[in-house]
Design an enzyme around this catalytic site. Structure first.
Site, short mmCIF file in Angstrom:
data_model
loop_
_atom_site.label_atom_id
_atom_site.label_comp_id
_atom_site.label_asym_id
_atom_site.label_seq_id
_atom_site.Cartn_x
_atom_site.Cartn_y
_atom_site.Cartn_z
N PRO A 189 26.39 -82.58 -74.28
CG PRO A 189 25.37 -82.49 -72.17
CD PRO A 189 26.69 -82.77 -72.86
CB SER A 244 23.54 -75.37 -87.45
OG SER A 244 24.87 -75.06 -87.10
CD GLU A 265 19.89 -85.20 -88.23
OE1 GLU A 265 19.76 -85.74 -87.12
OE2 GLU A 265 19.25 -84.20 -88.58
CB CYS A 299 17.04 -81.67 -88.86
SG CYS A 299 18.14 -80.99 -87.65
C1 SIN Z 1 16.37 -83.84 -85.87
O1 SIN Z 1 15.61 -82.91 -85.95
O2 SIN Z 1 17.58 -83.67 -85.91
C2 SIN Z 1 15.89 -85.26 -85.70
C3 SIN Z 1 14.49 -85.46 -86.04
C4 SIN Z 1 14.02 -86.88 -85.89
O3 SIN Z 1 14.76 -87.78 -85.50
O4 SIN Z 1 12.87 -87.10 -86.20
#
Ligand code: SIN
Length: 492
Positions: A189, A244, A265, A299
């Site tokens: 985490p 990132s 991701e 993100c």
């Molecule tokens: C993220 O910001 O990595 C995930 C955003 C989301 O699941 O809505």
């Protein structure tokens, strides 16, 4: 372990606060005895400490996950379904405590933290239901004496590395898929928000997840000896990372040495486009939800807002009016609509983007600076007349800064929107059905929101293209934790 940390959180069930790592079913400290302090970004106060673990504990966790895989991968899908459903029920039962942990360590308002908890738990329910549907297939043979059967098998022990912006949901989106598939996991985490992960681990244990199936190694950075081992140890067969793009590239490189299955991701730089045929009220509402969720620290947040000339002034003034009504503060206060940023580095980046845009001619409509006092607060900001050359149009800000740029034509805005090496999400508002199809198909992103600023759900294939990532989470993402095997039976 009962601790002062538990008192700092003020939960109904204090035993959800764990201040140790978790290896092979045991709560453990770092062998070297080091600790990391975790602070509340709204107050700067220390909430508690977690162990600063290193290579030895990482190897132990990886070995435990590999050993536990032997039995976990042999459980029936129905057994895994039942455990995940129980885990889901426990998350619902403890939703108030889990939301409070999120708010205290991440800063987001309690109402948003409750939303994250519901989103997070929904992955457990979804993947419990996916576990029992990992069908194979029978493939018509090219040869008369052969029959082809294709089966799905769990890949093995995996490494899960998660970010601080969704302390809970980014864990379950990966972990639920892994467990449902029959894989085991070592989780790292983020050091900013580890307590949500540790509380989930406690609940997973109560739900009946056996020792070694989930392990948690706490440490400071992603690319240190822990992260390197998690991504390069040959017995790890899967790496799943959210964070990132630079870190994603480093970890991807490490995982490539032993050809691990990878889901990544990484960062986005989402365009949010408002065409002149849009419902402007709806576009303003969507921009607020999209841009300012988590104080702009997601993100999939809108990073660049492009508005067509004839509706530009109207959109900008309505957005500025709404943003100026935000109540920024401690997420535990019921009045608060927007919380702090996670740390000083986050504040510095937003400040840098504001200063750069203003130096290139942008106008500050609202905000524009840090809020002085305790905590890491930045005033929700709207900038107008932002030139395409501004940094914000090329780098992810990850903060509460809405930057508006004017455009004239559909072709022009598609070119601007795609002028970036990343491609996670993109949004646009239009009521012209032809334009809806054209633009949705033209945007170089993994996810498009049309006339909506919120796309996140457990059921969708979440992920990006270009340098925003590899693979998809949620939806049919259980396949990311499974291998496809052909069994060709001959000699009939
Ligand atoms: C993220 O910001 O990595 C995930 C955003 C989301 O699941 O809505």
């Amino acid at each position: 372990m009962a601790s002062t940390a538990a008192a700092n959180f003020g939960l109904n069930d204090a035993s959800l606060i764990r201040t140790q790592g978790f290896i092979n079913g045991q709560w453990v400290d770092a062998q070297e005895g080091g600790t990391i302090s975790v602070t509340n970004p709204a107050t700067g106060e220390v909430l508690g400490t977690i162990p600063e673990m290193a290579l030895t504990e990482t190897k132990q966790a990886i070995d435990a996950a590999a050993e536990a895989f032997k039995a976990w991968s042999k459980t029936t899908a129905k057994q895994r379904h039942d455990i995940l459903k129980k885990f889901y029920d426990l998350m619902q039962q403890h939703q108030d405590d889990l939301a409070r942990i999120i708010t205290l360590e991440n800063g987001k308002p309690l109402s948003e933290a409750k939303g994250e908890n519901a989103y997070s738990a929904s992955f457990l329910e979804w993947f419990a239901e996916e576990a029992v549907r990992t069908y194979g297939e029978v493939v018509p043979s090219a040869f008369p004496q052969i029959r082809n059967v294709v089966i799905k098998q769990p890949v093995g022990g995996g490494s899960i590395l998660t970010p601080w912006n969704f302390p809970s949901a980014m864990i379950t989106r990966k972990l639920a898929a892994a467990l449902a598939a029959g894989c085991t996991a070592v989780i790292k985490p983020p050091p900013e928000t580890p307590f949500s992960c540790l509380a989930l681990t406690e609940l997973a244990t109560r739900a009946g997840v056996p020792p070694g199936v989930i392990n948690v190694v706490t440490t400071q950075a992603n690319v240190n000896e822990v992260g390197r081992e998690m991504c390069s140890n040959p017995i790890v067969r899967k790496v799943s990372f959210t964070g990132s793009t630079p870190v994603a590239k480093a970890l991807y490189g490490l995982a490539s040495g032993t050809m691990k299955k990878v889901s990544i991701e990484a960062g986005g730089n989402a365009p949010f486009v408002v065409f002149d045929d849009a419902d402007i009220d709806a576009a303003v509402t969507g921009a607020i939800a999209c841009k300012f969720r988590g104080s702009g620290q997601t993100c999939v947040c809108a990073n660049r807002i492009y508005v067509q000339s004839s509706v530009y002034a109207d959109f900008a003034s309505r957005l500025a009016e709404k943003v100026s009504a935000f109540k920024v503060g401690n997420g535990l206060d019921s009045e608060t609509t927007h919380g702090p940023l996670i740390h000083e580095r986050a504040i510095e980046k937003v400040q840098r983007h504001v200063e750069d845009a203003v130096s290139k001619g942008a106008q500050v409509l609202v905000g524009g600076q840090r809020i002085q006092g305790t905590g890491t607060f930045f005033a929700p900001t709207v900038l107008a007349d932002v030139p395409q050359s501004a940094l914000i149009n090329h780098e992810e800000t990850f903060g509460p800064l809405a930057a508006i740029t004017r455009f004239e034509t559909e072709d022009e805005v598609i070119r601007l929107a795609n002028d970036t090496p990343v491609g996670l999400a993109g949004y646009f508002y239009s009521r012209d059905v032809g334009r809806v199809w054209r633009v949705a198909e033209a945007l170089e992103v993994g996810m498009v929101g049309v006339n909506t600023g919120l796309i996140s759900q457990n059921v969708i294939p979440f992920g990006g293209v270009k340098e925003s990532g590899i693979g998809r989470e949620g939806g049919h993402g259980i396949g990311e934790y499974m291998n496809t095997k052909l069994i060709a039976i001959g000699g009939l």
